[in-house]
Design a protein around this motif. Sequence first.
Motif, mmCIF file in Angstrom:
data_model
loop_
_atom_site.group_PDB
_atom_site.id
_atom_site.type_symbol
_atom_site.label_atom_id
_atom_site.label_comp_id
_atom_site.label_asym_id
_atom_site.label_seq_id
_atom_site.Cartn_x
_atom_site.Cartn_y
_atom_site.Cartn_z
ATOM 1 N N VAL A 240 10.388 -69.329 35.729
ATOM 2 C CA VAL A 240 9.158 -70.011 36.134
ATOM 3 C C VAL A 240 7.982 -69.104 35.818
ATOM 4 O O VAL A 240 7.862 -68.009 36.365
ATOM 5 C CB VAL A 240 9.182 -70.357 37.635
ATOM 6 C CG1 VAL A 240 7.863 -71.006 38.051
ATOM 7 C CG2 VAL A 240 10.359 -71.280 37.946
ATOM 8 N N ALA A 241 7.108 -69.559 34.924
ATOM 9 C CA ALA A 241 5.998 -68.723 34.463
ATOM 10 C C ALA A 241 4.634 -69.232 34.905
ATOM 11 O O ALA A 241 3.622 -68.585 34.654
ATOM 12 C CB ALA A 241 6.027 -68.628 32.928
ATOM 13 N N ALA A 242 4.588 -70.378 35.559
ATOM 14 C CA ALA A 242 3.301 -70.931 35.986
ATOM 15 C C ALA A 242 3.519 -71.942 37.094
ATOM 16 O O ALA A 242 4.608 -72.517 37.237
ATOM 17 C CB ALA A 242 2.588 -71.593 34.807
ATOM 18 N N ARG B 114 -0.590 -72.819 26.342
ATOM 19 C CA ARG B 114 -1.007 -72.053 27.520
ATOM 20 C C ARG B 114 -1.061 -70.559 27.213
ATOM 21 O O ARG B 114 -1.954 -69.851 27.710
ATOM 22 C CB ARG B 114 -0.085 -72.338 28.708
ATOM 23 C CG ARG B 114 -0.226 -73.747 29.252
ATOM 24 C CD ARG B 114 0.469 -73.956 30.595
ATOM 25 N NE ARG B 114 -0.259 -73.314 31.694
ATOM 26 C CZ ARG B 114 -0.501 -73.897 32.876
ATOM 27 N NH1 ARG B 114 -0.083 -75.147 33.112
ATOM 28 N NH2 ARG B 114 -1.142 -73.253 33.824
ATOM 29 N N VAL B 115 -0.145 -70.060 26.411
ATOM 30 C CA VAL B 115 -0.183 -68.643 26.029
ATOM 31 C C VAL B 115 -1.465 -68.338 25.265
ATOM 32 O O VAL B 115 -2.157 -67.343 25.539
ATOM 33 C CB VAL B 115 1.045 -68.275 25.179
ATOM 34 C CG1 VAL B 115 0.874 -66.890 24.554
ATOM 35 C CG2 VAL B 115 2.313 -68.301 26.029
ATOM 36 N N SER C 199 -7.961 -73.419 19.238
ATOM 37 C CA SER C 199 -6.903 -72.450 18.934
ATOM 38 C C SER C 199 -5.623 -72.778 19.689
ATOM 39 O O SER C 199 -4.515 -72.699 19.141
ATOM 40 C CB SER C 199 -7.361 -71.035 19.283
ATOM 41 O OG SER C 199 -8.477 -70.654 18.512
ATOM 42 N N ALA C 200 -5.787 -73.147 20.966
ATOM 43 C CA ALA C 200 -4.609 -73.489 21.772
ATOM 44 C C ALA C 200 -3.906 -74.723 21.227
ATOM 45 O O ALA C 200 -2.667 -74.766 21.152
ATOM 46 C CB ALA C 200 -5.027 -73.711 23.227
ATOM 47 N N ASN D 197 -7.146 -70.879 36.533
ATOM 48 C CA ASN D 197 -6.545 -69.764 37.291
ATOM 49 C C ASN D 197 -5.772 -68.891 36.318
ATOM 50 O O ASN D 197 -4.555 -68.805 36.349
ATOM 51 C CB ASN D 197 -5.637 -70.324 38.395
ATOM 52 C CG ASN D 197 -5.093 -69.244 39.304
ATOM 53 O OD1 ASN D 197 -5.654 -68.162 39.425
ATOM 54 N ND2 ASN D 197 -3.967 -69.526 39.944
ATOM 55 N N ASN D 198 -6.522 -68.232 35.453
ATOM 56 C CA ASN D 198 -5.911 -67.627 34.272
ATOM 57 C C ASN D 198 -5.348 -66.224 34.504
ATOM 58 O O ASN D 198 -5.969 -65.386 35.159
ATOM 59 C CB ASN D 198 -6.937 -67.563 33.140
ATOM 60 C CG ASN D 198 -6.296 -67.123 31.834
ATOM 61 O OD1 ASN D 198 -5.269 -67.656 31.440
ATOM 62 N ND2 ASN D 198 -6.897 -66.137 31.185
ATOM 63 N N THR D 199 -4.154 -66.023 33.960
ATOM 64 C CA THR D 199 -3.555 -64.700 33.810
ATOM 65 C C THR D 199 -2.917 -64.672 32.430
ATOM 66 O O THR D 199 -2.171 -65.590 32.071
ATOM 67 C CB THR D 199 -2.470 -64.432 34.875
ATOM 68 O OG1 THR D 199 -3.057 -64.509 36.174
ATOM 69 C CG2 THR D 199 -1.850 -63.061 34.678
#
Length: 362
Positions: free
Chosen positions: A10-12, A189-190, A200-201, A347-349
């Motif tokens: 789970v990454a997000a 998302r990356v 770009s995304a 909510n960016n990381t």
Amino acid sequence: MIQKGLKGIVAAETLISDIDGENGQLFYRGYEIRDITKKFSFEEAAYLLWFGHFPNEEQLNLLKYQLKQNRDLPENIRIILDLLPPSMDLMSVIRTAISAEGGNSDYGWKPTISQAIRLTALVPMIIAYRKRQLEGKEFVPHRSDLDFVANYLYTLNGKAPLAAHVEALETYMILTLEHGMNASTFSARVTASTESDLISAITAAIGTMKGPLHGGAPSGVIELLDEIALVGDAEKVIRAKLTRGEKLMGFGHRVYKTHDPRAISLKAKLLDMVGEDEWLDLAMEVEDTAINLLAELKPGRSLYTNVEFYAAAIMKAINMDLVLFTPTFTASRMVGWTAHVIEQAENNTIYRPEAKYIGDFK
């Protein structure tokens, strides 16, 4: 412990969708997909994913207006499309055209829903322009009286589409708007996590969708239906394939351990068309035969029809070329991709997984 491909990691956290593979359920913003396809249009489902709730009449009319206002292809994109070699595949064409759209200053951090609407409106027009171009035909201008899916079919073929075909394709496109943290959504998302722009995304997502292990094309399902139509005996063909150990295209899914809810919703819509199209009639027959034989020859595997099976039947029924399958998938998935990029930005990381070195030290 290494999880290759990040499977099960789970990454997000997301509010956009949820997939219950064990029970065969798909939710958009908490609404079960079967309910959405029964009651709502493409535009209403897109609004739900972008804004978090269904629109009222005024909000829906505004979204439809915005989508229609953004259908015109900019001159620079038309010029680029005219210069691309005929041998260039359609997914690469879409990626290139969308990249060119990023040449103006309207796209920066943070991404917006207005940007998402514009890109979603442009993709069907890019597909239609290229198709007509390769056929040596004039591009058909969009019609302001037609909604998203009907206008897409109209610009592809240059004639008003049948209502049944619009309904079938609209159901398919609603079902493919969004599907969790799949490979292309993860790519988007990356890219967004670096605070790069929406263009770009999305080009990253399109490049990922292009891969045959993700976007693919239902060529295997079409070939199966063609072979059964030629032989005239579904059980004979399917039994022979399963006995030889061949994979039966259009059945089984990596995520869903039971029925694919998208296939169920698509089948429900297509039942209204039974008797109107021989390919849809054949698909119904093949599904019943295949599921019975899979239960007999592969007991305990719980292999059921996936969305690709009925998507192939739809493409065949509405005379859509096989090369348009993944691009059409892309035209609908633009909504999900952009929704995820916007959510990522809120909510960016930055994504920064690690890799384990397994080489020698010198």
